[in-house]
Design an enzyme around this catalytic site. Structure first.
Site, PDB file in Angstrom:
ATOM      1  N   PHE A 140      49.596  26.786  37.045  1.00  0.00           N
ATOM      2  CA  PHE A 140      50.609  25.949  37.690  1.00  0.00           C
ATOM      3  C   PHE A 140      50.286  25.870  39.180  1.00  0.00           C
ATOM      4  CE2 PHE A 140      54.347  24.843  40.059  1.00  0.00           C
ATOM      5  CZ  PHE A 140      54.822  23.757  39.345  1.00  0.00           C
ATOM      6  N   ASP A 225      45.489  30.747  44.900  1.00  0.00           N
ATOM      7  CA  ASP A 225      46.813  30.141  45.063  1.00  0.00           C
ATOM      8  C   ASP A 225      47.827  31.278  45.048  1.00  0.00           C
ATOM      9  OD1 ASP A 225      49.296  28.982  44.885  1.00  0.00           O
ATOM     10  OD2 ASP A 225      48.732  27.462  43.402  1.00  0.00           O
ATOM     11  N   LYS A 254      56.326  28.713  49.608  1.00  0.00           N
ATOM     12  CA  LYS A 254      57.533  29.407  49.149  1.00  0.00           C
ATOM     13  C   LYS A 254      58.107  30.389  50.169  1.00  0.00           C
ATOM     14  CE  LYS A 254      57.337  28.191  44.372  1.00  0.00           C
ATOM     15  NZ  LYS A 254      56.246  28.100  43.420  1.00  0.00           N
TER      16      LYS A 254
HETATM   17  C1  LIG Z   1      55.581  26.769  43.199  1.00  0.00           C
HETATM   18  C2  LIG Z   1      54.096  26.765  43.105  1.00  0.00           C
HETATM   19  C3  LIG Z   1      53.338  25.681  43.565  1.00  0.00           C
HETATM   20  C4  LIG Z   1      53.965  24.385  44.054  1.00  0.00           C
HETATM   21  O1  LIG Z   1      54.769  24.557  45.162  1.00  0.00           O
HETATM   22  P1  LIG Z   1      55.831  23.395  45.552  1.00  0.00           P
HETATM   23  O2  LIG Z   1      56.381  23.841  46.855  1.00  0.00           O
HETATM   24  O3  LIG Z   1      56.841  23.361  44.450  1.00  0.00           O
HETATM   25  O4  LIG Z   1      55.053  22.126  45.640  1.00  0.00           O
HETATM   26  C5  LIG Z   1      51.968  25.786  43.506  1.00  0.00           C
HETATM   27  N1  LIG Z   1      51.354  26.890  43.023  1.00  0.00           N
HETATM   28  C6  LIG Z   1      52.055  27.952  42.575  1.00  0.00           C
HETATM   29  C7  LIG Z   1      51.326  29.153  42.078  1.00  0.00           C
HETATM   30  C8  LIG Z   1      53.447  27.919  42.584  1.00  0.00           C
HETATM   31  O5  LIG Z   1      54.136  28.954  42.089  1.00  0.00           O
END
Ligand SMILES: *Cc1c(COP(=O)(O)O)cnc(C)c1O
Length: 402
Positions: A140, A225, A254
């Site tokens: 994700f 990520d 985040k």
């Molecule tokens: C939440 C998330 C994203 C996307 O972040 P947004 O601020 O919702 O665009 C990308 N990678 C990971 C691992 C995430 O948990």
């Protein structure tokens, strides 16, 4: 208006692109949220780890108010006095030379993709438009069309094609799959050190180290990520520290703002970041002084309140207590730091509804997994309080579907 009215209004006028629990929150403090009917809940999701510092942290509230009264946005056409200190502090925290500021996580992932490809062409010498990026099944990375194009979740990509080419999806947890997928045109791999949305999937020890070695040998960028796994969630500042690897690029978001505001960044060393020259990439709000000021304070809170250490200690305690629960529908409990998956052998939604009724907010992921990820400011007593409720719910007979 009460809960029912707010839900009806949202259903009537809002797009139905989420399936939230039926709780309408109006205020929050630390780990606790309060709904419009006056009920109190312990938040065990922390906005997908965006509020690691706890809801409405007083230092962040103060900072966002102060900065909002001084300066909020100049755009990058001009400079502001927060960006330089912000980049310096993030660089020192991460050990990376440079910071490229963005807003949402998906934008920072897109930034990593652009940096990797341009590095592939200008430094590695990949022929024009042939660059390949390796990604993993169950990933994700956000919701843009490019990113969902390499998702393996049919709900994420279905109906949204055609998609950008140049991504190879390999099995998560299998280093040989990466070895076999690499070609002379591979510029990068992008990986979650632990897959969050995938269900808190923790690869076996040594996996990230092995991938790091492969990337070094093949001249492929290793991009982590850390949007959800980073900034203390797993009991390390960055999750990759569990294996002592150094990525070539780090994506964060985040908790970078502690839930105040969308703030994200792509971090890497000069050898990669220097591919960007003025005009190549940008964002109107990226690096704005409000975001920078809040993020600087949010990082200070993580350090000064020892949230990384707390996550490791209380996460281990939480896991130990949960593992003592006996339930015939429990398949596995796993976790790292305050990031725990309770995997059931049936849909988890009814248990999430039952937990909500007992005052614990959890959201199922992938149908049968309950994710436990409270703010890292949670106390030991609050962990006990949460565990008592999870135990009551899981040790009771399964409820009918809700
Ligand atoms: C939440 C998330 C994203 C996307 O972040 P947004 O601020 O919702 O665009 C990308 N990678 C990971 C691992 C995430 O948990």
């Amino acid at each position: 208006m009460n809960t029912k009215h707010f839900i009806e209004m949202e259903e009537r006028y809002g797009a139905h692109n989420y399936h939230p629990l039926d709780v309408v929150v109006e205020r929050a403090e630390g780990v606790w949220v309060y709904d419009v009917d006056g009920n109190r809940y312990l938040d065990c999701l922390a906005a997908y780890s965006a509020v690691n510092q706890g809801h409405c942290h007083p230092r962040l509230v103060k900072k966002i108010k102060e900065q909002a009264e001084k300066l909020t946005l100049t755009s990058r056409a001009f400079r502001n006095d927060q960006l330089g200190p912000y980049c310096k502090e993030l660089s020192e925290l991460s050990g990376m030379d440079k910071v490229l500021p963005m807003n949402t996580g998906a934008e920072a992932v897109e930034t990593a993709i652009k940096a990797s490809r341009k590095w592939g062409y200008t430094v590695k010498g990949i022929p024009k438009d042939k660059a390949e990026i390796i990604v993993f099944d169950g990933n994700f990375h956000g919701r843009t069309t490019t990113i969902v194009g390499f998702s393996t979740d049919p709900q994420s990509y279905g109906g949204f094609g055609p998609f950008a080419p140049g991504f190879k999806i390999v099995k998560y947890g299998d280093a040989n799959a990466v070895r076999e997928a690499i070609t002379p045109n591979t510029c990068a791999l992008i990986i979650e050190p632990i897959q969050g949305e995938g269900g808190i999937i923790i690869p076996k020890d040594g996996y990230l180290k092995e991938l790091r070695e492969i990337c070094t040998k093949e001249n492929v960028l290793f991009i982590a990520d850390e949007i959800q796994s980073g900034l203390g969630r797993t009991g390390r500042m960055f999750c990759f520290e569990w294996e002592n690897v150094r990525p070539d690029g780090i994506i964060i978001g985040k908790a970078l703002s502690g839930g105040m505001y969308p703030v994200s960044a792509f971090l890497c060393n000069d050898n990669v970041m220097s591919v960007f020259t003025p005009g190549d990439h940008g964002s109107t709000y990226g690096g704005n002084p409000l975001a920078c000021a809040v993020a600087r304070e949010a990082l200070k809170v993580i350090a000064e309140e020892r949230l990384v250490e707390r996550s490791e200690e209380l996460g281990a305690y939480f896991l130990e207590r949960l593992r003592a629960i006996k339930s015939d529908r429990l398949r596995e409990i796993r976790g790292r730091g305050l990031w725990i998956a309770i995997e059931l052998d049936k849909p988890a939604r009814p248990d999430c509804v039952a937990l909500k009724q007992k005052g614990l907010l959890c959201k199922e992921t992938h149908e049968n997994i309950i994710r436990i990820a409270p703010p890292l400011t949670i106390s030991k007593d609050e962990v006990d309080w949460a565990c008592d409720r999870v135990k009551e719910v899981l040790e009771a007979p399964a409820m009918a579907g809700a």
